[in-house]
Enzyme design. Structure first.
Site, mmCIF file in Angstrom:
data_model
loop_
_atom_site.group_PDB
_atom_site.id
_atom_site.type_symbol
_atom_site.label_atom_id
_atom_site.label_comp_id
_atom_site.label_asym_id
_atom_site.label_seq_id
_atom_site.Cartn_x
_atom_site.Cartn_y
_atom_site.Cartn_z
ATOM 1 N N ASP A 16 0.851 -1.197 0.000
ATOM 2 C CA ASP A 16 0.000 0.000 0.000
ATOM 3 C C ASP A 16 0.886 1.246 0.000
ATOM 4 O OD1 ASP A 16 -1.746 2.055 0.548
ATOM 5 O OD2 ASP A 16 -2.603 1.116 2.338
ATOM 6 N N ILE A 17 0.781 2.059 -1.025
ATOM 7 C CA ILE A 17 1.663 3.226 -1.165
ATOM 8 C C ILE A 17 1.437 4.243 -0.036
ATOM 9 C CG2 ILE A 17 0.144 4.658 -2.630
ATOM 10 C CD1 ILE A 17 2.650 5.191 -4.412
ATOM 11 N N ASP A 40 -6.169 6.378 -5.664
ATOM 12 C CA ASP A 40 -6.679 7.725 -5.373
ATOM 13 C C ASP A 40 -7.539 7.694 -4.098
ATOM 14 O OD1 ASP A 40 -7.284 10.393 -5.723
ATOM 15 O OD2 ASP A 40 -8.451 10.139 -7.564
ATOM 16 N N THR A 124 -3.140 1.605 -14.778
ATOM 17 C CA THR A 124 -3.338 0.159 -15.015
ATOM 18 C C THR A 124 -4.475 -0.456 -14.192
ATOM 19 O OG1 THR A 124 -1.693 -0.513 -13.369
ATOM 20 C CG2 THR A 124 -0.900 -0.128 -15.602
ATOM 21 N N GLY A 125 -5.232 0.392 -13.474
ATOM 22 C CA GLY A 125 -6.386 -0.112 -12.730
ATOM 23 C C GLY A 125 -7.652 0.238 -13.490
ATOM 24 N N VAL A 126 -8.411 1.166 -12.946
ATOM 25 C CA VAL A 126 -9.671 1.613 -13.559
ATOM 26 C C VAL A 126 -9.454 2.051 -15.006
ATOM 27 C CG1 VAL A 126 -11.492 3.371 -13.416
ATOM 28 C CG2 VAL A 126 -10.580 2.364 -11.323
ATOM 29 N N TYR A 127 -8.313 2.657 -15.319
ATOM 30 C CA TYR A 127 -8.081 3.201 -16.665
ATOM 31 C C TYR A 127 -7.631 2.139 -17.683
ATOM 32 C CZ TYR A 127 -8.840 8.095 -15.288
ATOM 33 O OH TYR A 127 -9.394 9.290 -14.877
HETATM 34 N N1 APR Z 1 -1.225 1.443 -3.126
HETATM 35 C C1 APR Z 1 -0.595 1.188 -4.294
HETATM 36 N N2 APR Z 1 -1.238 0.864 -5.424
HETATM 37 C C2 APR Z 1 -2.591 0.764 -5.360
HETATM 38 C C3 APR Z 1 -3.319 1.010 -4.189
HETATM 39 C C4 APR Z 1 -2.572 1.368 -3.025
HETATM 40 N N3 APR Z 1 -3.179 1.619 -1.863
HETATM 41 N N4 APR Z 1 -4.640 0.831 -4.460
HETATM 42 C C5 APR Z 1 -4.729 0.470 -5.756
HETATM 43 N N5 APR Z 1 -3.490 0.426 -6.299
HETATM 44 C C6 APR Z 1 -3.093 0.068 -7.662
HETATM 45 C C7 APR Z 1 -4.067 -0.701 -8.504
HETATM 46 O O1 APR Z 1 -4.003 -2.074 -8.170
HETATM 47 C C8 APR Z 1 -3.525 -0.440 -9.899
HETATM 48 O O2 APR Z 1 -2.501 -1.355 -10.200
HETATM 49 O O3 APR Z 1 -2.896 1.264 -8.411
HETATM 50 C C9 APR Z 1 -2.905 0.941 -9.793
HETATM 51 C C10 APR Z 1 -3.643 2.021 -10.540
HETATM 52 O O4 APR Z 1 -5.025 1.779 -10.478
HETATM 53 P P1 APR Z 1 -6.105 2.906 -10.213
HETATM 54 O O5 APR Z 1 -5.984 3.410 -8.823
HETATM 55 O O6 APR Z 1 -7.414 2.386 -10.635
HETATM 56 O O7 APR Z 1 -5.622 4.145 -11.175
HETATM 57 P P2 APR Z 1 -5.841 4.380 -12.753
HETATM 58 O O8 APR Z 1 -5.934 3.119 -13.524
HETATM 59 O O9 APR Z 1 -4.792 5.381 -13.137
HETATM 60 O O10 APR Z 1 -7.264 5.052 -12.835
HETATM 61 C C11 APR Z 1 -7.454 6.353 -12.362
HETATM 62 O O11 APR Z 1 -9.285 5.698 -10.989
HETATM 63 O O12 APR Z 1 -10.012 5.924 -8.853
HETATM 64 C C12 APR Z 1 -9.933 6.502 -10.016
HETATM 65 O O13 APR Z 1 -9.849 8.816 -9.413
HETATM 66 C C13 APR Z 1 -9.162 7.806 -10.096
HETATM 67 O O14 APR Z 1 -10.527 8.289 -11.936
HETATM 68 C C14 APR Z 1 -9.229 7.934 -11.555
HETATM 69 C C15 APR Z 1 -8.919 6.552 -12.053
#
Ligand code: APR
Length: 179
Positions: A16-17, A40, A124-127
């Site tokens: 967890d960052i 985020d 690499t998550g939601v996006y």
């Molecule tokens: N610490 C580190 N990495 C994390 C954590 C954490 N606590 N929580 C999630 N992640 C990882 C996810 O597993 C993924 O690999 O962060 C990476 C990026 O994923 P997202 O957070 O979904 O970010 P992104 O793909 O850039 O999408 C951005 O998501 O929540 C919304 O407001 C944000 O609209 C924006 C979008």
């Protein structure tokens, strides 16, 4: 895993960052800086309302750029909010925008005069950006930045899942073998 590059250490960390004690952590934000899920959401939950108050004052951040707030209740002094691209198949400028998100975050860090920073895996998550492609851009952009000269002594790639960590580990091992 760690990898020395000039006077800078690149490190992979799984977890967890928000728990990392570094000068600055990077947030994968949206262009409205409105908060959301994923990293985020975790940053705003752990950092408290001061970070969102600053985000509202700043107002927004275009894709590929980065803005800075304080770290609120986090161990990190600063949060660098960057906005990665939404994956649309790769032909809509996504690689350039992802590279720009990392490069802009590193420039903000240099302006803050910090020595340690941690990145999540932006986009690499939601996006939906494929992790293997995003990993190459993340590591490549950081290495290019370091090779141009930096005050950053410690750069961490913080991967949330074991699968993402393994992708980065494989990539960084290849880079270390064939610099
Ligand atoms: N610490 C580190 N990495 C994390 C954590 C954490 N606590 N929580 C999630 N992640 C990882 C996810 O597993 C993924 O690999 O962060 C990476 C990026 O994923 P997202 O957070 O979904 O970010 P992104 O793909 O850039 O999408 C951005 O998501 O929540 C919304 O407001 C944000 O609209 C924006 C979008």
């Amino acid at each position: 895993m760690q990898f020395a590059l000039d006077d800078t250490t690149l490190e992979l960390h799984q977890g967890d960052i928000t728990r990392l004690t570094v000068d600055a952590i990077v947030n994968a934000a949206n262009s409205g800086l409105r908060g959301g899920g994923g990293v985020d959401g975790a940053i705003h939950r752990a950092g408290g309302p001061a970070i969102m108050a600053e985000c509202r004052r700043i107002g927004g951040c275009p894709t590929g750029q980065a803005v800075v707030t304080g770290g609120g209740d986090l161990p990190a002094r600063y949060v660098i909010h960057t906005v990665g691209p939404i994956w649309q198949g790769g032909g809509r400028g996504e690689p350039e925008l992802l590279r720009s998100a990392y490069a802009a975050s590193l420039l903000r860090a240099e302006e803050l005069d910090v020595t340690s920073i941690a990145f999540p895996s932006i986009s690499t998550g939601v996006y939906g950006y494929p992790i293997a492609l995003a990993c190459g851009i993340a590591v490549g952009t950081v290495i290019e930045h370091v090779q141009r000269g930096t005050a950053l002594q410690h750069i961490i790639f913080c991967l949330f899942s074991a699968g993402d960590y393994a992708v980065y580990e494989k990539h960084l091992s290849n880079v270390a073998r064939n610099p």
